[in-house]
Structures are given as C-alpha cells and as structure tokens.
Design a protein around this motif. Structure first.
Motif, PDB file in Angstrom:
ATOM      1  N   GLU A  16      -3.285   1.223   0.087  1.00  0.00           N
ATOM      2  CA  GLU A  16      -2.962   0.529   1.443  1.00  0.00           C
ATOM      3  C   GLU A  16      -3.045   1.418   2.671  1.00  0.00           C
ATOM      4  N   HIS A  17      -3.370   2.577   2.604  1.00  0.00           N
ATOM      5  CA  HIS A  17      -3.233   3.375   3.990  1.00  0.00           C
ATOM      6  C   HIS A  17      -4.942   4.087   3.916  1.00  0.00           C
ATOM      7  N   GLN A  18      -5.678   4.344   3.296  1.00  0.00           N
ATOM      8  CA  GLN A  18      -7.017   5.067   3.196  1.00  0.00           C
ATOM      9  C   GLN A  18      -8.203   4.253   2.970  1.00  0.00           C
ATOM     10  N   ARG A  19      -9.338   4.529   3.841  1.00  0.00           N
ATOM     11  CA  ARG A  19     -10.542   4.023   3.467  1.00  0.00           C
ATOM     12  C   ARG A  19     -11.326   4.813   2.188  1.00  0.00           C
ATOM     13  N   MET A  20     -11.864   4.448   1.101  1.00  0.00           N
ATOM     14  CA  MET A  20     -12.130   5.345   0.277  1.00  0.00           C
ATOM     15  C   MET A  20     -13.631   4.708  -0.169  1.00  0.00           C
ATOM     16  N   ASP A  21     -14.322   5.588  -0.974  1.00  0.00           N
ATOM     17  CA  ASP A  21     -15.564   5.288  -1.383  1.00  0.00           C
ATOM     18  C   ASP A  21     -15.369   4.356  -2.461  1.00  0.00           C
ATOM     19  N   GLU A  22     -16.561   3.755  -2.828  1.00  0.00           N
ATOM     20  CA  GLU A  22     -16.479   2.726  -3.804  1.00  0.00           C
ATOM     21  C   GLU A  22     -16.530   3.337  -5.204  1.00  0.00           C
ATOM     22  N   ASP A  23     -16.988   4.426  -5.473  1.00  0.00           N
ATOM     23  CA  ASP A  23     -16.625   5.354  -6.732  1.00  0.00           C
ATOM     24  C   ASP A  23     -15.275   5.538  -6.766  1.00  0.00           C
ATOM     25  N   VAL A  24     -14.565   6.007  -6.081  1.00  0.00           N
ATOM     26  CA  VAL A  24     -12.966   6.397  -5.938  1.00  0.00           C
ATOM     27  C   VAL A  24     -12.119   5.036  -6.328  1.00  0.00           C
ATOM     28  N   VAL A  25     -12.801   4.050  -5.751  1.00  0.00           N
ATOM     29  CA  VAL A  25     -12.082   2.664  -6.070  1.00  0.00           C
ATOM     30  C   VAL A  25     -12.007   2.156  -7.644  1.00  0.00           C
TER      31      VAL A  25
ATOM     32  N   ALA B  15      -3.661  -4.462  -6.468  1.00  0.00           N
ATOM     33  CA  ALA B  15      -3.736  -3.883  -4.821  1.00  0.00           C
ATOM     34  C   ALA B  15      -5.065  -3.708  -4.557  1.00  0.00           C
ATOM     35  N   ILE B  16      -5.926  -3.279  -5.459  1.00  0.00           N
ATOM     36  CA  ILE B  16      -7.655  -3.193  -5.365  1.00  0.00           C
ATOM     37  C   ILE B  16      -8.024  -4.709  -4.905  1.00  0.00           C
ATOM     38  N   LEU B  17      -7.571  -5.656  -5.701  1.00  0.00           N
ATOM     39  CA  LEU B  17      -7.820  -7.098  -5.319  1.00  0.00           C
ATOM     40  C   LEU B  17      -7.590  -7.559  -4.055  1.00  0.00           C
ATOM     41  N   ARG B  18      -6.411  -6.726  -3.618  1.00  0.00           N
ATOM     42  CA  ARG B  18      -6.057  -7.377  -2.190  1.00  0.00           C
ATOM     43  C   ARG B  18      -6.761  -6.593  -0.971  1.00  0.00           C
ATOM     44  N   ARG B  19      -7.982  -5.596  -1.402  1.00  0.00           N
ATOM     45  CA  ARG B  19      -8.512  -5.165  -0.394  1.00  0.00           C
ATOM     46  C   ARG B  19      -9.679  -6.028   0.184  1.00  0.00           C
ATOM     47  N   ARG B  20     -10.009  -6.256   1.600  1.00  0.00           N
ATOM     48  CA  ARG B  20     -10.774  -6.990   1.990  1.00  0.00           C
ATOM     49  C   ARG B  20     -12.320  -6.821   1.577  1.00  0.00           C
ATOM     50  N   GLU B  21     -12.543  -5.482   1.626  1.00  0.00           N
ATOM     51  CA  GLU B  21     -13.924  -5.309   1.092  1.00  0.00           C
ATOM     52  C   GLU B  21     -13.884  -4.838  -0.600  1.00  0.00           C
TER      53      GLU B  21
ATOM     54  N   LEU C 192       3.106  11.104  -2.102  1.00  0.00           N
ATOM     55  CA  LEU C 192       3.164   9.954  -1.702  1.00  0.00           C
ATOM     56  C   LEU C 192       3.245  10.000  -0.123  1.00  0.00           C
ATOM     57  N   ALA C 193       3.919  11.287   0.250  1.00  0.00           N
ATOM     58  CA  ALA C 193       4.101  11.426   1.904  1.00  0.00           C
ATOM     59  C   ALA C 193       2.726  11.664   2.362  1.00  0.00           C
ATOM     60  N   LEU C 194       1.812  12.599   1.751  1.00  0.00           N
ATOM     61  CA  LEU C 194       0.608  12.768   2.235  1.00  0.00           C
ATOM     62  C   LEU C 194      -0.562  11.596   2.419  1.00  0.00           C
ATOM     63  N   SER C 195      -0.237  10.823   1.434  1.00  0.00           N
ATOM     64  CA  SER C 195      -1.081   9.656   1.207  1.00  0.00           C
ATOM     65  C   SER C 195      -1.014   8.753   2.358  1.00  0.00           C
ATOM     66  N   THR C 196      -0.064   8.734   3.139  1.00  0.00           N
ATOM     67  CA  THR C 196       0.119   7.796   4.258  1.00  0.00           C
ATOM     68  C   THR C 196      -0.402   8.609   5.661  1.00  0.00           C
ATOM     69  N   ARG C 197      -1.058   9.944   5.415  1.00  0.00           N
ATOM     70  CA  ARG C 197      -1.432  10.556   6.778  1.00  0.00           C
ATOM     71  C   ARG C 197      -2.736  10.025   7.066  1.00  0.00           C
ATOM     72  N   VAL C 198      -3.077   9.808   8.332  1.00  0.00           N
ATOM     73  CA  VAL C 198      -4.344   9.099   8.984  1.00  0.00           C
ATOM     74  C   VAL C 198      -5.375  10.203   9.218  1.00  0.00           C
ATOM     75  N   ASP C 199      -4.801  11.701   8.953  1.00  0.00           N
ATOM     76  CA  ASP C 199      -5.792  12.726   9.138  1.00  0.00           C
ATOM     77  C   ASP C 199      -6.124  13.573   7.829  1.00  0.00           C
ATOM     78  N   LEU C 200      -6.142  13.010   6.729  1.00  0.00           N
ATOM     79  CA  LEU C 200      -6.050  13.493   5.655  1.00  0.00           C
ATOM     80  C   LEU C 200      -7.476  14.233   5.644  1.00  0.00           C
ATOM     81  N   THR C 201      -7.627  15.276   5.007  1.00  0.00           N
ATOM     82  CA  THR C 201      -9.084  16.029   4.991  1.00  0.00           C
ATOM     83  C   THR C 201      -9.749  15.243   3.871  1.00  0.00           C
TER      84      THR C 201
END
Length: 400
Positions: free
Chosen positions: A233-242, A256-262, A203-212
């Motif tokens: 909530e915090h990351q941009r992810m590819d469609e297959d991950v979502v 939560a997925i249905l709250r995403r704009r894209e 959870l702590a890592l998931s909020t980081r903006v510099d994740l590899t």
C-alpha cells in the motif's frame, strides 16, 4: 497617547496592539501604571503581561491570573519565570513556566520532577531544554512524558533511539514513525526477529516515506502478511520483490498485489500459475486494467461466465486476441459487454460478434450506432436477415 486611546486600541484588537508596541515603542511606566487600574477590562491583563517595562507590582498581581495566555506571556519575563517555576507556585503557573522559551537549566531542574504530569509533558515538548534535561525526562516513569519528547523538534537523536526501544508500546511505535528517525533504529527494527511486538514495529516502519533501501529489503522479507500488505500500500518496490510476495503471500496479499496499478506480465503469469484456482483471484485478474493478452486468453479458456463478462468489460487496449476469443465463443451476455467496451470497436471483433451473436445482441449493435460498413459479406448478410429494420439498415451502410 492617553490611557483612553490605549484602551480603545486594546479593545479593538489586543494582539495587534501588543505586536505594535512590542515592535515600535516602549510605553511610559506611568501610562502602564494607569492602565493597571483597568485590569478587569478584557485584553488589558494580556497587554500588560506582554510589555517589557510593566511595573513589577503589576506583574506580581498578574501572576495570580488563571488565564494561560497571560501566564505564558509572563513566563517570557525572566523575573516572573523564576517565581513561576518554584515548587510552591500554582500548577497553571508552573505549566506556563515549563512552556517558556526563556527556560534555563536551573529552572528546568525545578520542573523535571514536578508532581504534575501535565507540567512534565509541557517541559518535554519545550525546545529550550538541553540534552541533560531531555535525558532525565526520557527516564520518566509516566509514558506520556516520554512520548512528549518525540514532539520536541530539538530532541537529541540518542534519546529518540532509546525511545524506539521503549517498553511502552505507544511510545515505542510513536518513536518509529517520527519524521526524523535514525538509520540505525530504522534498520534494526526492520529485521525479522523473535521479539515480542516485532509485527507492530514493522507495520509502523512500513508506512514511512523515507525508508532506506536496506530497511525496505529487510521489511520485504517479513514473515507477517500484514507487513507485506502495508508495504504494497505504501511503498514502491521492484518487480522481484513483488513476485516474492506472490510466492509467499496469503490470499489477502495476493489480492492487494492485484490492486496495484502497475502489474507486469511476468507477475500476472506468476499469480495465475500459483493462485489461479481461486475465484477471487481470477476475477481480480480479469478486471485488471493492465491485463496482458496472454493471461487474458488463459482466463477466457475457463468455463466461468462471470470471468468472461469481466474480461469483456476490461478496458485494457492489449486484449485483442482475448476479446476476439470471447466474441466467438463466450455467451451473448459477454458479447453485450464487448459492445459496450470502447476498446472492442475494431471491424474484426464486431464482425465476430455479428456472426455469433443472437438477435438481441444485434439490436444492441444498432442501438449503439456502431459502424458496420467495413464488415465481411458474411457478417453483412446476417445483418440483412435480421427481423429488426434498424439492424437491417446496418447491412446497407457504406464503407467509410
């Protein structure tokens, strides 16, 4: 410059007076000695403590001060600093010494085992301490001292990695959220393991903006729904991950997925196919501003009036067939929502609303002053047969 002139400048703005005389000129020892006679005047102790050539006798007298600002200025003087760092010195003096930018390894060694936690915390945060002192502090028995090292902008990366594996939860999680975390720590703690505290670390890592990218991929495979929610909530992810989250996720993850704009159409179809039996999912889908017409038509085929109303109010410009279907076969309440929706002003949709709506719906049409001049003859005939004059007038409108 007389003592009275100097006192006046100190009274007006002590910090400005200090900055001026530190930058532009050294005052004569005589005037500083005279100034020390007024040491009870506010601002004078701080001024004297800040001058390089203040007499030693005066400096020793100032070391008895309880004002931390005065003590911190004194701690920038190597002669005062050596006395202030001694084990027998007062706590406030040792605290000021621990913060000093002039601290060397010999003096740090005197403070690293100080009995006061506050002193060791200040020492841990001091960027002047070297890696040897950092190492000793990283082993401190009190978690708050180890935690303070993370606020040291010159903390060695090796010790940050060690603190990321700290036995204390607060230190451990804080180390995973610091601005500069090694790739090694980031990716190790992103792994799914059976270790205690794994979920909190992820959870702590998931909020980081510099994740590899590697760390993000590892987190996306987490078994914990809370981690999936945080990533959404915090990351941009590819469609297959979502889509993978849709397949593995619980009800909260799906919402939560249905709250995403894209929300690409294939993802919408997947949500509908796997979770469409749930009312909250259907409602969230029906209200999504990027809803695809294909999914909208499937939602419109349900017998749920609440879903029909949500679809009718949906501002998505791609729902033409869905809105036409609702205009023909939904309730009059849904038709009122269609009339209120700026995306439903095409002649085709308005014509279907007129043909299938009741008198109240047609009164809404008139109240909203929606043009009807290009409707079919059949629709215009129904308007002309309405008992309300305002609706009848719509039938005689000229085509624009």
């Amino acid at each position: 410059m007389t003592k009275e002139d100097l006192l006046q400048r100190i009274r007006e703005n002590t910090d400005a007076a200090i900055a001026f005389y530190q930058r532009n000129a050294n005052l004569e020892i005589g005037i500083l000695r005279e100034l020390s006679k007024d040491i009870s005047v506010p601002g004078v102790p701080l001024f004297l403590a800040s001058m390089q050539n203040t007499p030693s006798r005066v400096l020793e007298e100032l070391e008895a001060s309880d004002d931390m600002r005065v003590l911190e200025r004194l701690a920038l003087n190597p002669n005062c600093l050596a006395r202030m760092a001694l084990p027998g010195a007062r706590v406030c003096a040792r605290l000021a010494a621990a913060k000093s930018r002039r601290l060397n390894e010999k003096l740090a060694d005197k403070l690293v085992d100080d009995p006061e936690v506050e002193v060791r915390v200040a020492l841990a945060m001091n960027p002047a301490i070297n890696p040897r002192t950092q190492y000793r502090l990283s082993l401190d028995k009190v978690p708050f001292v180890r935690l303070a090292l993370l606020d040291n902008r010159k903390c060695d990366e090796e010790f940050k990695d060690a603190l990321a594996d700290d036995i204390d939860t607060i230190v451990h999680l804080a180390a995973l959220t610091i601005p500069r975390l090694s790739v090694k720590s980031m990716e190790n703690w992103a792994l799914d393991t059976d270790e205690y505290g794994e979920e909190a670390a992820q959870l702590a890592l998931s909020t980081r903006v510099d994740l590899t990218q590697n760390a993000l991929e590892r987190l996306s495979k987490s078994r914990h729904p809370s981690v999936m929610l945080s990533l959404l909530e915090h990351q941009r992810m590819d469609e297959d991950v979502v889509d993978g989250f849709v397949e593995r996720g619980d009800s909260q993850t799906t919402l939560a997925i249905l709250r995403r704009r894209e929300l690409p159409e294939p993802t919408q179809q997947l949500v509908w196919g796997l979770h469409g039996s749930r009312k909250d999912v259907r409602k969230a889908l029906a209200s999504h501003p990027a809803l695809a017409d294909s999914v909208g038509l499937e939602l419109a085929a349900t017998k749920d009036a609440e879903i029909h109303n949500a679809l009718a109010a949906n501002p998505s410009p791609t729902l033409k067939e869905t809105h036409l279907k609702l205009a023909r076969s939904a309730s009059d309440t849904a038709r009122k929502y269609l009339l209120a929706n700026p995306q439903c002003r095409s002649d085709e949709i308005i014509g279907e609303i007129v043909l299938h709506g009741d008198h109240v719906v047609l009164s809404h049409l008139a109240a909203r002053k929606i043009p009807c001049g290009r409707l079919s003859e059949r629709a215009r005939l129904k308007l002309s047969e309405n008992p309300l004059p305002s609706v009848q007038a719509l039938a005689s409108q000229a085509a624009e």
